[in-house]
Design an enzyme around this catalytic site. Structure first.
Site, PDB file in Angstrom:
ATOM      1  N   ASP A  35       0.816  -1.206   0.000  1.00 32.00           N
ATOM      2  CA  ASP A  35       0.000   0.000   0.000  1.00 32.00           C
ATOM      3  C   ASP A  35       0.852   1.260   0.000  1.00 32.00           C
ATOM      4  O   ASP A  35       1.338   1.681   1.057  1.00 32.00           O
ATOM      5  CB  ASP A  35      -0.930  -0.020   1.232  1.00 32.00           C
ATOM      6  CG  ASP A  35      -1.833   1.190   1.295  1.00 32.00           C
ATOM      7  OD1 ASP A  35      -2.362   1.485   2.379  1.00 32.00           O
ATOM      8  OD2 ASP A  35      -2.011   1.855   0.243  1.00 32.00           O
ATOM      9  N   SER A 200      -1.070  16.759 -11.576  1.00 37.30           N
ATOM     10  CA  SER A 200      -1.322  16.502 -12.996  1.00 37.30           C
ATOM     11  C   SER A 200      -2.005  17.758 -13.540  1.00 37.30           C
ATOM     12  O   SER A 200      -3.039  18.174 -13.016  1.00 37.30           O
ATOM     13  CB  SER A 200      -2.266  15.299 -13.146  1.00 37.30           C
ATOM     14  OG  SER A 200      -2.739  15.206 -14.486  1.00 37.30           O
TER      15      SER A 200
HETATM   16  C1  LIG Z   1      -9.016   7.900   1.497  1.00 37.92           C
HETATM   17  C2  LIG Z   1     -10.204   7.169   0.959  1.00 37.92           C
HETATM   18  N1  LIG Z   1     -11.472   7.603   1.045  1.00 37.92           N
HETATM   19  N2  LIG Z   1     -12.255   6.679   0.443  1.00 37.92           N
HETATM   20  C3  LIG Z   1     -13.699   6.819   0.315  1.00 37.92           C
HETATM   21  C4  LIG Z   1     -11.481   5.668  -0.021  1.00 37.92           C
HETATM   22  C5  LIG Z   1     -11.960   4.448  -0.738  1.00 37.92           C
HETATM   23  C6  LIG Z   1     -10.176   5.972   0.286  1.00 37.92           C
HETATM   24  C7  LIG Z   1      -8.966   5.181  -0.011  1.00 37.92           C
HETATM   25  C8  LIG Z   1      -8.777   4.068   1.008  1.00 37.92           C
HETATM   26  O1  LIG Z   1      -9.508   3.979   1.989  1.00 37.92           O
HETATM   27  N3  LIG Z   1      -7.743   3.256   0.741  1.00 37.92           N
HETATM   28  C9  LIG Z   1      -7.387   2.157   1.501  1.00 37.92           C
HETATM   29  C10 LIG Z   1      -8.305   1.367   2.197  1.00 37.92           C
HETATM   30  C11 LIG Z   1      -7.838   0.292   2.926  1.00 37.92           C
HETATM   31  C12 LIG Z   1      -6.476   0.001   2.945  1.00 37.92           C
HETATM   32  C13 LIG Z   1      -5.619   0.814   2.219  1.00 37.92           C
HETATM   33  N4  LIG Z   1      -6.079   1.861   1.512  1.00 37.92           N
END
Ligand SMILES: Cc1nn(C)c(C)c1CC(=O)Nc1ccccn1
Length: 333
Positions: A35, A200
């Protein structure tokens, strides 16, 4: 001057990519989610409730494990998932590269998103160590610990649609991409400090026929741990304006469209160049099994606070996480 490579493979629907690591002595092999959007290496513990069906880590059977007394961690992700626990140090090997005393955070609590995801045992955080959650003393990521031994202080992510990809450490595989690598400097402002963040300066929607271009500058992060591409409302609306069946569904929590829609490509600028995400990558999955409505791989970042270039975008490129030069590189492949 070490170099290493490790294979990674997608779970169904390209929801996440799973990569095996070795922890402890004798080695315990654990399937992990790398990640680049977080900085904790955490694993499900052998005695943790909710881990049935998962491969777990047992510090008690590792002769090299040492408890980090008084250390705890707790992390919550933007999708509402979370985990927390205590900390050990142990040997962690990824792609034949070994860190002898890596902080291994053992989960004693897990949210349902993790207990229900039996494909993985935990996460390997590859963002900056500054956002590691261990208290009272933040710990270094595995990459920061191995970095000084690497030929070059960088790693690359080569995620692929429907086939095995790879993470390489210490070198860029020149056969893994075509054309040039386009670089953008990391953004250091407070919101983005700690992430692999870049600006970007424009985008375009469309395949060879009609393309609409936008000059909206997007500041986002390259995040292998997030499935979708999550961008500002204006960009997302401009994209789905080209998809006649698309609607922004309250019920589904985002844009859906007819599964047989022909989706336009999405191109975003990086430095002097650009990366094109093929239209077919932007059809994520049917909203439920057998439905003729599909959920978009591009969704709004509203409420998140940052834009996220997740797996939908990353799998269209070879991505260079260049710590030595504080920059992010993107190349077509
Ligand atoms: C920051 C964010 N907001 N929202 C709606 C999403 C989907 C995110 C990204 C996120 O949660 N990523 C994550 C989840 C589990 C483990 C590692 N990365």
């Amino acid at each position: 001057d070490e170099q290493g490579t490790v294979a990674t493979a997608a779970t169904t629907e390209d929801t996440e990519w799973i990569t095996s690591i070795s922890v402890g002595t004798p080695a315990q092999t654990l399937p992990m989610d790398f990640d680049t959007g977080s900085s904790d290496l955490w694993v499900m513990g052998a005695s943790t409730s909710g881990t049935s069906g998962h491969t777990t880590y047992n510090a008690n059977t590792s002769t090299s494990a040492e408890a980090m007394s008084g250390a705890t961690w707790t992390i919550s992700y933007g999708d509402g998932s979370s985990s927390s626990g205590d900390v050990y140090t142990d040997v962690v090997t990824i792609g034949n590269l070994t860190v002898s005393q890596q902080a291994v955070e053992v989960a004693t609590t897990l949210s349902s998103e993790f207990t229900s995801d039996t494909a993985l045992s935990g996460l390997v955080g590859l963002a900056m160590s500054s956002i590691n959650t261990v208290k009272p003393t933040a710990q270094q990521t595995w990459f920061d610990n191995i970095k000084s031994n690497l030929a070059s202080p960088l790693f690359t992510a080569d995620l692929k649609h429907g086939e095995q990809g790879s993470y390489n450490f210490g070198y860029i595989d020149s056969s893994a991409y075509t054309g040039s690598i386009y670089y953008a400097d990391l953004v250091t402002s407070s919101t983005y400090a700690g992430f692999w963040s870049f600006v970007s300066n424009g985008y375009s929607v469309g395949s060879n026929t009609t393309t609409t271009t936008g000059s909206t500058a997007v500041t986002g992060i390259a995040d292998t741990g997030t499935t979708l591409l999550m961008l500002p409302d204006a960009v997302v609306a401009a994209y789905y304006a080209e998809v006649s069946s698309a609607v922004d569904s309250e019920q589904e929590g985002g844009y859906i469209f007819s599964c047989d829609a022909t989706l336009p490509d999405f191109t975003f600028n990086v430095g002097e160049g650009s990366i094109t995400v093929p239209g077919e990558y932007l059809n994520f999955e049917a909203i439920s099994t057998g439905s003729s409505s599909c959920y978009g791989g591009l969704q709004s970042d509203s409420g998140i606070g940052i834009s996220i270039f997740g797996d939908v975008a990353l799998k269209a490129a070879l991505v260079v996480f260049d710590s030595g030069n504080s920059r992010l590189g993107w190349a077509a492949k």
